[in-house]
Design a protein around this motif. Structure first.
Motif, mmCIF file in Angstrom:
data_model
loop_
_atom_site.group_PDB
_atom_site.id
_atom_site.type_symbol
_atom_site.label_atom_id
_atom_site.label_comp_id
_atom_site.label_asym_id
_atom_site.label_seq_id
_atom_site.Cartn_x
_atom_site.Cartn_y
_atom_site.Cartn_z
ATOM 1 N N ALA A 75 0.835 -1.206 0.000
ATOM 2 C CA ALA A 75 0.000 0.000 0.000
ATOM 3 C C ALA A 75 0.867 1.252 0.000
ATOM 4 O O ALA A 75 0.645 2.181 -0.791
ATOM 5 C CB ALA A 75 -0.941 -0.009 1.202
ATOM 6 N N GLU A 76 1.864 1.271 0.868
ATOM 7 C CA GLU A 76 2.750 2.444 0.953
ATOM 8 C C GLU A 76 3.529 2.656 -0.339
ATOM 9 O O GLU A 76 3.682 3.794 -0.792
ATOM 10 C CB GLU A 76 3.717 2.281 2.124
ATOM 11 C CG GLU A 76 3.038 2.423 3.474
ATOM 12 C CD GLU A 76 3.980 2.125 4.634
ATOM 13 O OE1 GLU A 76 5.213 2.104 4.435
ATOM 14 O OE2 GLU A 76 3.463 1.909 5.742
ATOM 15 N N ALA A 77 4.015 1.585 -0.936
ATOM 16 C CA ALA A 77 4.791 1.712 -2.175
ATOM 17 C C ALA A 77 3.930 2.261 -3.308
ATOM 18 O O ALA A 77 4.364 3.146 -4.057
ATOM 19 C CB ALA A 77 5.386 0.359 -2.562
ATOM 20 N N LEU A 78 2.704 1.762 -3.438
ATOM 21 C CA LEU A 78 1.810 2.255 -4.493
ATOM 22 C C LEU A 78 1.434 3.716 -4.258
ATOM 23 O O LEU A 78 1.404 4.509 -5.196
ATOM 24 C CB LEU A 78 0.563 1.381 -4.587
ATOM 25 C CG LEU A 78 0.792 -0.033 -5.125
ATOM 26 C CD1 LEU A 78 -0.448 -0.895 -4.911
ATOM 27 C CD2 LEU A 78 1.187 0.000 -6.592
ATOM 28 N N GLU A 79 1.160 4.068 -3.006
ATOM 29 C CA GLU A 79 0.832 5.468 -2.687
ATOM 30 C C GLU A 79 1.994 6.386 -3.015
ATOM 31 O O GLU A 79 1.816 7.442 -3.631
ATOM 32 C CB GLU A 79 0.460 5.598 -1.210
ATOM 33 C CG GLU A 79 -0.887 5.018 -0.876
ATOM 34 C CD GLU A 79 -1.170 4.940 0.612
ATOM 35 O OE1 GLU A 79 -0.222 5.041 1.429
ATOM 36 O OE2 GLU A 79 -2.350 4.748 0.966
ATOM 37 N N ARG A 80 3.180 5.995 -2.629
ATOM 38 C CA ARG A 80 4.379 6.816 -2.868
ATOM 39 C C ARG A 80 4.625 6.979 -4.368
ATOM 40 O O ARG A 80 4.880 8.085 -4.845
ATOM 41 C CB ARG A 80 5.572 6.156 -2.175
ATOM 42 C CG ARG A 80 6.822 6.973 -2.133
ATOM 43 C CD ARG A 80 7.935 6.365 -1.270
ATOM 44 N NE ARG A 80 8.022 4.910 -1.354
ATOM 45 C CZ ARG A 80 7.722 4.075 -0.354
ATOM 46 N NH1 ARG A 80 7.334 4.526 0.807
ATOM 47 N NH2 ARG A 80 7.832 2.768 -0.509
ATOM 48 N N ALA A 81 4.531 5.891 -5.126
ATOM 49 C CA ALA A 81 4.785 5.949 -6.571
ATOM 50 C C ALA A 81 3.755 6.818 -7.286
ATOM 51 O O ALA A 81 4.106 7.615 -8.154
ATOM 52 C CB ALA A 81 4.789 4.536 -7.156
ATOM 53 N N ALA A 82 2.486 6.665 -6.925
ATOM 54 C CA ALA A 82 1.432 7.458 -7.570
ATOM 55 C C ALA A 82 1.596 8.942 -7.255
ATOM 56 O O ALA A 82 1.543 9.786 -8.158
ATOM 57 C CB ALA A 82 0.061 6.962 -7.132
ATOM 58 N N LYS A 83 1.795 9.254 -5.997
ATOM 59 C CA LYS A 83 1.914 10.654 -5.597
ATOM 60 C C LYS A 83 3.126 11.320 -6.239
ATOM 61 O O LYS A 83 3.069 12.500 -6.589
ATOM 62 C CB LYS A 83 1.932 10.766 -4.078
ATOM 63 C CG LYS A 83 0.561 10.478 -3.511
ATOM 64 C CD LYS A 83 0.508 10.534 -2.007
ATOM 65 C CE LYS A 83 -0.926 10.181 -1.581
ATOM 66 N NZ LYS A 83 -1.063 9.910 -0.175
ATOM 67 N N ALA A 84 4.213 10.568 -6.419
ATOM 68 C CA ALA A 84 5.414 11.122 -7.055
ATOM 69 C C ALA A 84 5.138 11.513 -8.503
ATOM 70 O O ALA A 84 5.810 12.378 -9.056
ATOM 71 C CB ALA A 84 6.554 10.113 -6.996
ATOM 72 N N LYS A 85 4.135 10.893 -9.108
ATOM 73 C CA LYS A 85 3.773 11.177 -10.501
ATOM 74 C C LYS A 85 2.541 12.073 -10.600
ATOM 75 O O LYS A 85 1.993 12.264 -11.675
ATOM 76 C CB LYS A 85 3.547 9.862 -11.253
ATOM 77 C CG LYS A 85 4.798 8.997 -11.301
ATOM 78 C CD LYS A 85 4.524 7.649 -11.886
ATOM 79 C CE LYS A 85 5.703 6.707 -11.773
ATOM 80 N NZ LYS A 85 6.980 7.223 -12.196
ATOM 81 N N GLY A 86 2.088 12.601 -9.469
ATOM 82 C CA GLY A 86 0.939 13.496 -9.468
ATOM 83 C C GLY A 86 -0.390 12.784 -9.690
ATOM 84 O O GLY A 86 -1.358 13.400 -10.129
ATOM 85 N N ILE A 87 -0.436 11.500 -9.388
ATOM 86 C CA ILE A 87 -1.640 10.695 -9.583
ATOM 87 C C ILE A 87 -2.341 10.529 -8.242
ATOM 88 O O ILE A 87 -1.707 10.181 -7.246
ATOM 89 C CB ILE A 87 -1.286 9.292 -10.148
ATOM 90 C CG1 ILE A 87 -0.472 9.400 -11.433
ATOM 91 C CG2 ILE A 87 -2.534 8.442 -10.317
ATOM 92 C CD1 ILE A 87 -1.182 10.012 -12.593
ATOM 93 N N GLU A 88 -3.646 10.734 -8.230
ATOM 94 C CA GLU A 88 -4.434 10.521 -7.022
ATOM 95 C C GLU A 88 -4.694 9.022 -6.868
ATOM 96 O O GLU A 88 -5.070 8.344 -7.831
ATOM 97 C CB GLU A 88 -5.764 11.273 -7.140
ATOM 98 C CG GLU A 88 -6.604 11.233 -5.897
ATOM 99 C CD GLU A 88 -7.900 12.013 -6.044
ATOM 100 O OE1 GLU A 88 -8.871 11.633 -5.392
ATOM 101 O OE2 GLU A 88 -7.930 12.996 -6.823
ATOM 102 N N ILE A 89 -4.481 8.503 -5.653
ATOM 103 C CA ILE A 89 -4.708 7.083 -5.409
ATOM 104 C C ILE A 89 -5.309 6.881 -4.023
ATOM 105 O O ILE A 89 -4.994 7.616 -3.091
ATOM 106 C CB ILE A 89 -3.398 6.257 -5.559
ATOM 107 C CG1 ILE A 89 -3.687 4.752 -5.531
ATOM 108 C CG2 ILE A 89 -2.383 6.647 -4.505
ATOM 109 C CD1 ILE A 89 -2.512 3.891 -5.969
#
Length: 105
Positions: free
Chosen positions: A20-34
């Motif tokens: 969960a943390e890895a997906l949140e971090r990766a999405a947020k780094a790309k400006g994607i809401e997750i």
């Protein structure tokens, strides 16, 4: 762009939350809401609502064990990944979803 994810692992402890943390971090780094729902040993946390589903562009599901209430996501593009890949390859997973959604337009 809005993504949803549900993470779960057989033990329902560390890997569920690490994914969960890895997906949140990766999405947020790309400006994607997750929004990530975890289905761990203490039950479902951060539950995804039908409103969330309605507004989502795609869904990421871990496939190491059955996801509860999977039918909520019928009709949405779904990416099934191993919990280990969600932890180690979250950036690539998000990139592939972005590419797919951009090509779909």
């Amino acid at each position: 762009m809005k993504l949803l994810a549900v993470t779960a692992c057989p033990s329902g402890v560390a890997h569920t939350y690490m994914a969960a943390e890895a997906l949140e971090r990766a999405a947020k780094a790309k400006g994607i809401e997750i929004k990530v729902e975890t289905q761990g040993s203490i039950g479902i946390e951060n539950r995804i609502t039908m409103e969330d589903v309605k507004n989502a562009d795609a869904v990421i599901l871990t496939k190491d064990m059955g996801i509860k209430e999977r039918e909520r996501f019928n009709g949405k593009p779904i990416v099934n990944v191993g919990v280990g890949d969600a932890i180690k390859k979250a950036d690539q997973i998000i990139d592939k979803i972005i590419a797919y959604l951009n090509n779909k337009k």
